[in-house]
Design a protein around this motif. Sequence first.
Motif, short mmCIF file in Angstrom:
data_model
loop_
_atom_site.label_atom_id
_atom_site.label_comp_id
_atom_site.label_asym_id
_atom_site.label_seq_id
_atom_site.Cartn_x
_atom_site.Cartn_y
_atom_site.Cartn_z
N GLU A 187 0.83 -1.20 0.00
CA GLU A 187 0.00 0.00 0.00
C GLU A 187 0.87 1.26 0.00
O GLU A 187 0.64 2.19 -0.78
CB GLU A 187 -0.90 -0.02 1.23
N ARG A 188 1.89 1.25 0.87
CA ARG A 188 2.81 2.40 0.96
C ARG A 188 3.45 2.67 -0.40
O ARG A 188 3.64 3.82 -0.80
CB ARG A 188 3.88 2.10 2.00
N ASP A 189 3.81 1.62 -1.08
CA ASP A 189 4.48 1.77 -2.38
C ASP A 189 3.51 2.00 -3.52
O ASP A 189 3.91 2.01 -4.69
CB ASP A 189 5.36 0.54 -2.65
N GLY A 190 2.24 2.13 -3.20
CA GLY A 190 1.27 2.52 -4.20
C GLY A 190 0.81 1.41 -5.12
O GLY A 190 0.23 1.68 -6.17
N LEU A 191 1.05 0.16 -4.74
CA LEU A 191 0.67 -0.94 -5.62
C LEU A 191 -0.73 -1.48 -5.33
O LEU A 191 -1.34 -2.11 -6.20
CB LEU A 191 1.70 -2.08 -5.52
N ILE A 192 -1.22 -1.26 -4.12
CA ILE A 192 -2.58 -1.73 -3.79
C ILE A 192 -3.32 -0.64 -3.00
O ILE A 192 -2.72 0.21 -2.35
CB ILE A 192 -2.59 -3.04 -2.97
N TYR A 193 -4.64 -0.67 -3.11
CA TYR A 193 -5.52 0.15 -2.26
C TYR A 193 -6.01 -0.70 -1.10
O TYR A 193 -6.22 -1.90 -1.26
CB TYR A 193 -6.78 0.57 -3.02
N ARG A 194 -6.25 -0.03 -0.01
CA ARG A 194 -6.84 -0.69 1.16
C ARG A 194 -8.08 0.11 1.53
O ARG A 194 -7.98 1.31 1.79
CB ARG A 194 -5.85 -0.69 2.32
N LYS A 195 -9.25 -0.54 1.54
CA LYS A 195 -10.48 0.16 1.89
C LYS A 195 -11.11 -0.47 3.11
O LYS A 195 -11.40 -1.66 3.11
CB LYS A 195 -11.45 0.09 0.71
N VAL A 196 -11.32 0.36 4.12
CA VAL A 196 -11.91 -0.12 5.38
C VAL A 196 -13.37 0.29 5.45
O VAL A 196 -13.71 1.47 5.24
CB VAL A 196 -11.18 0.48 6.60
N TYR A 197 -14.25 -0.69 5.71
CA TYR A 197 -15.67 -0.39 5.88
C TYR A 197 -15.94 -0.24 7.38
O TYR A 197 -15.52 -1.09 8.16
CB TYR A 197 -16.51 -1.52 5.30
#
Lengths: 124, 124
Positions: free
Chosen positions: A70-80
């Motif tokens: 996530e930090r390196d911009g390769l994935i998104y993290r979405k919290v519900y």
Amino acid sequence: MRKASSKNLENEMLINASCGMAYTIALIGGRWKLPILGRLAAGTLRYNEIRKSLPMVSERILILQLRELERDGLIYRKVYPEVPPKTEYRLTPLGVSLRPILKLLSNWGATNRPLAAESVMALS
Amino acid sequence: MRKASSKNLENEMLINASCGMAYTIALIGGRWKLPILGRLAAGTLRYNEIRKSLPMVSERILILQLRELERDGLIYRKVYPEVPPKTEYRLTPLGVSLRPILKLLSNWGATNRPLAAESVMALS
DNA sequence: CCGCATACTTACATTTATGTTAGTATTATA
DNA sequence: TATAATACTAACATAAATGTAAGTATGCGG
């Protein structure tokens, strides 16, 4: 936590700064990162789905490497905002842009790794 | 020397056996391996030529990683029976077959790494 | 009230990777 | 005799990566 300044770290930064290949590898080279990216290539996944698909991973490392991706911009993290908590992960456009590379890596590896390994449970 | 059996090693072997991407990365992912391969892509080099082109490397690691690259079939090592000793290294066909991957890794890395790093001495 | 779900966190232990420093063998040269 | 060349080796130190084990917050269901 990594030491703020060491020859080890200095050398890594020097190489990553000047060698495009090494920089790319630094982003995807953690133990479980490629299995994770391979799974997210198929679409959005929740934390527990990723975790269950990698039975041998320790949660501390799984979370650590998800955070790094996530930090390196390769994935998104979405919290519900729910209970129990629900978190989804998926590839960013930058992550998706790795696809041609991952495909070549996969093909080259599949072609060249020792045959005896074929019988082991597939992770990718 | 690596422990004969540990969870760490078992996990690595499991991933490399079943994930082509991870197998490939395992062969080229050592700290200095990509700079080495990048240099040998231009042709045969002697040990001292490689060493001098990588001023920050420790000789213990340089030799170790050259040995690993040789073990994994990516480079040849030719020793001439002379004094002082003369040793040449060059890519094998397998090593050459990595070229398209290295090119993609290099381009992706050069495109995506932070700009501030451009000013650092080029290694690749 | 208890157990359960999910998605983590924390402290520590173990393993692995890399770096440091000094040394080696052999012949050639001064 | 001393110094130099090259391509390493060896023992140890340091840094980093990964794993282990126990724990957490909150609301839901029985």
